[in-house]
Design a protein around this motif. Structure first.
Motif, PDB file in Angstrom:
ATOM      1  N   MET A 144       0.770  -1.232  -0.180  1.00 45.98           N
ATOM      2  CA  MET A 144       0.013  -0.038  -0.036  1.00 45.98           C
ATOM      3  C   MET A 144       0.836   1.263  -0.072  1.00 45.98           C
ATOM      4  SD  MET A 144      -3.212  -0.650  -0.146  1.00 45.98           S
ATOM      5  CE  MET A 144      -3.904   1.113   0.482  1.00 45.98           C
ATOM      6  N   LYS A 145       2.073   1.292   0.649  1.00 46.43           N
ATOM      7  CA  LYS A 145       2.756   2.301   0.709  1.00 46.43           C
ATOM      8  C   LYS A 145       3.476   2.864  -0.437  1.00 46.43           C
ATOM      9  CE  LYS A 145       7.007   3.994   3.286  1.00 46.43           C
ATOM     10  NZ  LYS A 145       8.069   3.643   4.332  1.00 46.43           N
ATOM     11  N   LYS A 146       3.769   1.547  -1.232  1.00 45.93           N
ATOM     12  CA  LYS A 146       4.501   1.736  -2.455  1.00 45.93           C
ATOM     13  C   LYS A 146       3.460   2.270  -3.555  1.00 45.93           C
ATOM     14  CE  LYS A 146       7.980  -2.032  -2.130  1.00 45.93           C
ATOM     15  NZ  LYS A 146       8.020  -3.285  -2.665  1.00 45.93           N
ATOM     16  N   MET A 147       2.018   1.755  -3.549  1.00 49.73           N
ATOM     17  CA  MET A 147       1.039   2.272  -4.374  1.00 49.73           C
ATOM     18  C   MET A 147       0.810   3.782  -4.151  1.00 49.73           C
ATOM     19  SD  MET A 147      -2.550   0.412  -5.240  1.00 49.73           S
ATOM     20  CE  MET A 147      -3.665   1.337  -4.148  1.00 49.73           C
ATOM     21  N   THR A 148       0.799   4.094  -2.709  1.00 52.24           N
ATOM     22  CA  THR A 148       0.600   5.620  -2.393  1.00 52.24           C
ATOM     23  C   THR A 148       1.611   6.277  -3.152  1.00 52.24           C
ATOM     24  OG1 THR A 148      -0.647   4.871  -0.437  1.00 52.24           O
ATOM     25  CG2 THR A 148       0.298   6.970  -0.527  1.00 52.24           C
TER      26      THR A 148
END
Length: 301
Positions: A144-148
């Motif tokens: 999720m952090k990478k997608m954000t």
């Protein structure tokens, strides 16, 4: 015990949060069911020799003090002792989920009034099941952090646009289930978009980010409350687990950031207090309830 702490229960808590006096039996029935599960968890904590947590659960919501504002026929929770361990305690989960839902719906209504072209979507992202809950949840959170970060870079023009960058704002929560095939972490998200997200492209992007997972779901919300409920019920879902799985999930995930927001829905404040707001200008009668023999019973007024 069959768990009745469903999305419908949370919906009732919000839509009927300030019920009239005649609505109290239904509310107290929901609360009694939640209290019973908390006491079952309290007994499990004793078996685990977790005396501190057992004491917190034992003392949580033993009594409830409501104020009945009789002139407008509204009943509001004025006083109670809460443990605030909402991943273990369904009573605290109900109250917290209702506060979260109300806060985000109010913000959403303000945003849509200013930008009516935005459509809300419920987006679900999953990662592959696994036996190690800690590893799987952290894998989901890092993904999720990478997608954000990818969304931010796309909005800055540093990379080509991606599906998440179509969202002007939203919020999400992390859930876990375990139905005999290992731990299944997933995230439910609200996206507010002018352009419909492409599920096929999002699946490809998610697989590239996670390296092992591609199952996603994107659906428009004809009734925003329905989707917001799906996100806000995350804490209630822990009581769907067995007592042992629920306790293990709490030990692993307590302290993790399980809710977050982005874009124009950032900055929403969820009240820390689990009590209702009082009405200073209205006369009231206090209603005192204690949990006795499986039910909340009125003991004085």
């Amino acid at each position: 015990m069959k768990n009745p702490l469903t999305t419908d229960s949370l919906a009732a808590e919000v839509s009927k949060g300030t019920v009239g006096y005649k609505g109290m039996p239904e509310k107290l029935k929901r609360y009694s069911t939640a209290r019973l599960r908390a006491l079952e968890m309290q007994e499990y904590c004793i078996v685990q020799q977790d005396v501190k947590m057992s004491n917190k659960l034992a003392n949580c919501a033993n009594y409830l003090v409501f104020r009945h504002y009789f002139r407008i026929d509204e009943v509001r929770l004025h006083a109670a002792q809460f443990c605030k361990k909402h991943l273990l305690c369904p009573m605290c989960a109900i109250r917290r989920g209702a506060k979260m839902l109300k806060a985000y719906l109010e913000k959403y209504q303000l945003v849509i009034a200013e930008r009516p072209s935005l459509t809300p979507y419920l987006v679900t992202l999953t990662v592959k099941n696994g036996l190690d809950l800690d590893e799987r949840v952290n894998h989901l959170r890092q993904s999720m952090k990478k997608m954000t970060e990818s969304r931010r870079n796309a909005l800055k023009g540093l990379i080509s646009s991606n599906e998440f960058s179509k969202s002007a704002g939203g919020f999400h929560s992390v859930e876990v289930t375990n139905r005999g095939n290992g731990w299944h972490p997933h995230v439910h998200m609200i996206w507010l978009c002018s352009e419909k997200p492409n599920q096929f492209l999002l699946s490809k992007e998610w697989q590239a980010i996670t390296g092992d997972s591609y199952i996603v779901d994107v659906r428009p919300l004809h009734d925003p409350i329905e989707g917001f409920l799906e996100v806000c019920k995350y804490a209630l879902k822990f009581s769907d687990l067995s007592l042992s799985d629920n306790y293990h999930a709490f030990k692993v995930m307590a302290g993790m950031r399980l809710i977050d927001s982005h874009g124009i829905l950032r900055g929403v404040v969820i009240p820390d207090s689990l009590l209702d707001e009082i009405i200073d200008s209205e006369p009231y009668v206090e209603l005192f309830y204690q949990y006795l023999n499986g039910l909340y019973r009125q003991t004085s007024s």
